[in-house]
Design a protein around this motif. Structure first.
Motif, PDB file in Angstrom:
ATOM      1  N   LYS A  19     -93.642 -12.441 -20.458  1.00 38.91           N
ATOM      2  CA  LYS A  19     -93.116 -12.462 -21.436  1.00 38.91           C
ATOM      3  C   LYS A  19     -91.955 -13.925 -21.166  1.00 38.91           C
ATOM      4  N   PHE A  20     -91.297 -13.076 -19.733  1.00 33.55           N
ATOM      5  CA  PHE A  20     -89.757 -13.804 -19.228  1.00 33.55           C
ATOM      6  C   PHE A  20     -90.067 -14.505 -18.655  1.00 33.55           C
ATOM      7  N   GLY A  21     -89.226 -15.065 -18.093  1.00 30.12           N
ATOM      8  CA  GLY A  21     -88.823 -16.101 -16.994  1.00 30.12           C
ATOM      9  C   GLY A  21     -87.094 -16.304 -16.464  1.00 30.12           C
ATOM     10  N   VAL A  22     -86.476 -16.289 -15.307  1.00 27.98           N
ATOM     11  CA  VAL A  22     -85.399 -15.998 -15.318  1.00 27.98           C
ATOM     12  C   VAL A  22     -84.877 -17.689 -14.785  1.00 27.98           C
ATOM     13  N   ASP A  23     -83.577 -18.016 -15.434  1.00 29.98           N
ATOM     14  CA  ASP A  23     -83.190 -19.113 -14.468  1.00 29.98           C
ATOM     15  C   ASP A  23     -81.663 -19.254 -13.866  1.00 29.98           C
ATOM     16  N   PHE A  24     -81.425 -19.133 -12.724  1.00 38.57           N
ATOM     17  CA  PHE A  24     -80.209 -19.116 -12.138  1.00 38.57           C
ATOM     18  C   PHE A  24     -79.372 -19.887 -11.747  1.00 38.57           C
ATOM     19  N   THR A  32     -92.365 -21.641 -12.633  1.00 42.64           N
ATOM     20  CA  THR A  32     -90.768 -21.463 -13.797  1.00 42.64           C
ATOM     21  C   THR A  32     -90.281 -20.716 -14.015  1.00 42.64           C
ATOM     22  N   SER A  33     -91.135 -18.681 -14.306  1.00 39.84           N
ATOM     23  CA  SER A  33     -90.752 -18.039 -14.210  1.00 39.84           C
ATOM     24  C   SER A  33     -89.831 -17.442 -12.997  1.00 39.84           C
ATOM     25  N   ALA A  34     -89.733 -17.887 -11.906  1.00 38.55           N
ATOM     26  CA  ALA A  34     -89.483 -16.653 -10.550  1.00 38.55           C
ATOM     27  C   ALA A  34     -88.162 -18.200 -10.815  1.00 38.55           C
ATOM     28  N   GLY A  35     -88.403 -19.377 -11.575  1.00 41.19           N
ATOM     29  CA  GLY A  35     -87.219 -20.094 -11.384  1.00 41.19           C
ATOM     30  C   GLY A  35     -87.125 -21.731 -10.883  1.00 41.19           C
ATOM     31  N   TYR A  36     -88.207 -21.754 -10.724  1.00 36.47           N
ATOM     32  CA  TYR A  36     -88.821 -22.975  -9.734  1.00 36.47           C
ATOM     33  C   TYR A  36     -88.954 -24.066 -11.265  1.00 36.47           C
ATOM     34  N   GLY A  37     -88.909 -25.560 -10.619  1.00 32.82           N
ATOM     35  CA  GLY A  37     -88.989 -26.124 -11.910  1.00 32.82           C
ATOM     36  C   GLY A  37     -87.719 -26.758 -12.637  1.00 32.82           C
ATOM     37  N   ARG A  38     -86.570 -26.385 -11.838  1.00 35.31           N
ATOM     38  CA  ARG A  38     -85.873 -26.024 -12.809  1.00 35.31           C
ATOM     39  C   ARG A  38     -84.976 -27.355 -12.892  1.00 35.31           C
ATOM     40  N   PHE A  39     -84.381 -28.808 -13.848  1.00 33.83           N
ATOM     41  CA  PHE A  39     -84.420 -29.455 -13.151  1.00 33.83           C
ATOM     42  C   PHE A  39     -82.273 -29.639 -13.937  1.00 33.83           C
ATOM     43  N   GLU A  40     -81.294 -30.654 -13.364  1.00 32.32           N
ATOM     44  CA  GLU A  40     -79.787 -30.758 -14.304  1.00 32.32           C
ATOM     45  C   GLU A  40     -80.201 -32.178 -13.759  1.00 32.32           C
ATOM     46  N   LYS A  41     -79.020 -32.893 -14.507  1.00 36.60           N
ATOM     47  CA  LYS A  41     -78.695 -34.460 -14.620  1.00 36.60           C
ATOM     48  C   LYS A  41     -76.552 -34.609 -14.765  1.00 36.60           C
ATOM     49  N   ILE A  42     -76.287 -35.700 -14.167  1.00 36.98           N
ATOM     50  CA  ILE A  42     -75.500 -36.422 -14.442  1.00 36.98           C
ATOM     51  C   ILE A  42     -74.513 -37.635 -15.753  1.00 36.98           C
ATOM     52  N   GLN A  43     -74.102 -36.501 -16.156  1.00 37.87           N
ATOM     53  CA  GLN A  43     -72.982 -37.259 -18.286  1.00 37.87           C
ATOM     54  C   GLN A  43     -71.925 -37.447 -17.533  1.00 37.87           C
ATOM     55  N   ASP A  44     -72.027 -38.751 -17.774  1.00 31.71           N
ATOM     56  CA  ASP A  44     -70.041 -38.460 -17.803  1.00 31.71           C
ATOM     57  C   ASP A  44     -69.382 -37.788 -15.768  1.00 31.71           C
ATOM     58  N   LYS A  45     -70.171 -37.882 -15.144  1.00 30.18           N
ATOM     59  CA  LYS A  45     -69.521 -37.719 -13.448  1.00 30.18           C
ATOM     60  C   LYS A  45     -69.529 -36.549 -13.409  1.00 30.18           C
TER      61      LYS A  45
END
Length: 607
Positions: free
Chosen positions: A340-345, A244-257
């Motif tokens: 200590k740190f991870g990234v999310d793009f 997860t620290s390299a950006g894996y395992g990130r999610f998103e959702k659809i809300q109000d289109k």
């Protein structure tokens, strides 16, 4: 054919000529003959069929209706469910194959996220949001007085975690399942060591449905399902699965289109970027914009900078792992280290591009490019920080350093030739080279960019802010890691950030076509040398970084990209060079930089 050839690769021992899928295959070998591709095809044969994409050449009324009897595992009527989509990739390791990372596989070959892992992620999030509900929802140990004595007793939680499953078979595209793990740290920073890409099987942009229900007994405990949903969403915002620290395992959702990214609430630094460059390629040739390149760049620069502050290789590696994680070796201590740190793009707008060229005596070749209009790089903390302000100062410095002297991803050491050297492609026989990155949010530019002193006439004084920034980097790192102020450095690494091992030169270019150094790097006496690097055999990593940095000036309290009298943007041309001791080609390049015929001036380094 021997009897063992009838056994699917999934069930064979991970040894040569048996079931080892890390071997990519020889040059020219067909994709379907590669062990990893065979493994995938055998796996997918046991799964429900992947729905076929509609044929654009066939009228809709002639196309067969999509298959509707494919049975994906479903949750029961009493299970509360939530659906989220991976923003990039999702890695879980079943532990079933030695040396390979592959998903946990359930009935009918469907990959899934185990309920036990889901409970662990939920528990950590519940501790943050609703610690008073932790015992009721997840259970734990309680103390009871039995026969006048305190005894510990396990109390079950009221929630049951069913895990997560893909909502359909769209995950089963074999061209997207083969992921790549390519550690080039040794080769990029230390020595010209050969590195090889390794197979990792992960799910790409798959929609998952997660399920939670309540146990029928313990009916006196009230379950607030809105709160349960918020806790699980917090768990997803931290990332789930491996790496997860390299950006894996990130999610998103659809809300109000609208698409909503689940960002970690522990973000320390967030910056908006845009960029152009060459898209990474998976083992099977599939192209993919890979967010893990941001962590790779920040981690690599951390190692370079620390190598200039200590002469102990183990210390530089250990402190880098402290920030970004890794695998400890030596001193009787081994195993993975959680950094200590991870990234999310988060990609807001990404456009595909391509470059076609015909090398001499060869067929036309196509390179896939990216045009990232906008994206957000978040750096978050996995652990409780004792000094968030100090963390923010360090990370801000690393981001400023990364964008000042280079970029991210493939060919980051060179300027984007499509933008800064168009005439290079006049004969349509040259591959694309380089990348170009910049800040996009005007409110962030003042914090992250380095400005030119436009009131000064002398070039060194004009660029004094660049010198000040580079000169302050060692003190920033010493303060953060509590290192002693010494003049030691690692002597046998290639990229060592010490004034006796590196030089930075700069000048102001009147527009994007006014790069002087880009032509030097393609001269016969420098091209494909031990200084400038080469792609062929032997492959060498360049010891020169070339950057066209936007010429920012501050005017009336605002920072802006300066234009010349013709209305074209100006740039600061920067050359970072790690000279090779006693090398004729290095000395010739330094002489060229210092020549009175050119207007480069040395900004940092004294060797």
């Amino acid at each position: 054919m021997s009897d063992c050839d009838l056994v699917p690769l999934m069930y064979r021992a991970q040894i040569e000529n048996r079931g080892k899928i890390q071997y990519v295959g020889g040059r020219g070998q067909q994709e379907e003959d590669q062990p990893a591709s065979k493994w995938l095809n055998q796996w997918l044969k046991g799964c429900p069929p992947v729905p076929k994409a509609p044929d654009e050449n066939v009228p809709k009324w002639k196309q067969k209706p999509p298959q509707t009897r494919i049975r994906i595992p479903q949750f029961g009527a009493n299970v509360h469910t939530w659906e989220y989509t991976q923003s990039w990739r999702f890695v879980t390791n079943s532990g079933q194959g030695e040396g390979i990372i592959r998903p946990v596989i359930g009935a009918k070959g469907i990959p899934f996220y185990p309920g036990s892992s889901m409970k662990g992620a939920f528990l950590r999030a519940c501790q943050q949001i609703a610690p008073d509900k932790l015992l009721d929802y997840c259970g734990g140990e309680v103390e009871e007085i039995i026969a006048g004595k305190k005894q510990k007793k396990t109390k079950p939680g009221v929630l049951r975690f069913h895990g997560g499953y893909p909502v359909d078979m769209s995950w089963g595209n074999p061209k997207r399942l083969l992921d790549v793990v390519h550690n080039q740290e040794e080769r990029q920073v230390m020595r010209n060591e050969n590195s090889s890409a390794k197979v990792q099987i992960s799910l790409y942009q798959t929609k998952f449905k997660f399920g939670i229900s309540r146990i029928k007994n313990n009916t006196h405990i009230h379950v607030d399902w809105n709160l349960v949903g918020k806790i699980w969403e917090r768990a997803l915002s931290e990332g789930i699965g491996s790496r997860t620290s390299a950006g894996y395992g990130r999610f998103e959702k659809i809300q109000d289109k609208n698409k909503i990214f689940l960002s970690s609430p522990k973000v320390i630094v967030s910056v908006n970027l845009s960029g152009w460059g060459i898209v990474s390629t998976l083992l099977n040739g599939t192209t993919e914009f890979r967010p893990n390149m941001f962590k790779a760049a920040l981690r690599g620069h951390t190692l370079r900078l620390l190598a200039g502050l200590t002469n102990e290789e183990a210390t530089a590696k250990r402190l880098t792992q402290k920030l970004w994680g890794g695998f400890s070796q030596g001193d009787g201590d081994s195993g993975s280290i959680v950094g200590k740190f991870g990234v999310d793009f988060q990609i807001q707008e990404l456009l595909p591009d391509r470059h076609t060229y015909t090398p001499p005596a060869r067929r036309p070749q196509t390179m896939h490019l990216y045009n990232l209009k906008s994206g957000t790089l978040d750096i978050f903390s996995f652990k409780q920080s004792s000094n968030i302000e100090k963390d923010g100062e360090l990370l801000t410095m690393l981001i400023k350093f990364s964008l000042l002297l280079g970029g991210f991803g493939k060919s980051w050491r060179r300027v984007y030739h499509k933008l800064f050297y168009k005439s290079y492609f006049d004969n349509n026989d040259k591959p694309m080279i380089g990348c170009h990155w910049k800040f996009t949010n005007s409110s962030e530019v003042k914090k992250y960019c380095i400005t030119v002193n436009n009131q000064e006439s002398d070039m060194f004084r004009k660029l004094s802010n660049f010198t000040d920034f580079l000169s302050n980097i060692p003190d920033t790192l010493r303060s953060y890691f509590n290192l002693e102020s010494t003049n030691t450095y690692i002597n046998d690494w290639r990229d060592v950030w010490h004034p006796q091992r590196v030089q930075v030169w700069g000048r102001i270019a009147r527009d994007k076509n006014d790069s002087q150094a880009v032509k030097w790097l393609h001269r016969d006496n420098f091209k494909s040398s031990i200084l400038t690097g080469s792609i062929g055999k032997p492959s060498r990593v360049s010891r020169i970084w070339h950057r066209m940095y936007p010429c920012y000036i501050e005017r009336n309290g605002k920072v802006m990209h300066e234009k010349n009298e013709s209305g074209d943007y100006k740039y600061v041309e920067l050359i970072t060079i790690f000279p090779i001791p006693n090398s004729d080609v290095s000395q010739r390049f330094l002489n060229l930089l210092g020549s009175t015929n050119n207007d480069f001036t040395r900004l940092w380094g004294d060797n």
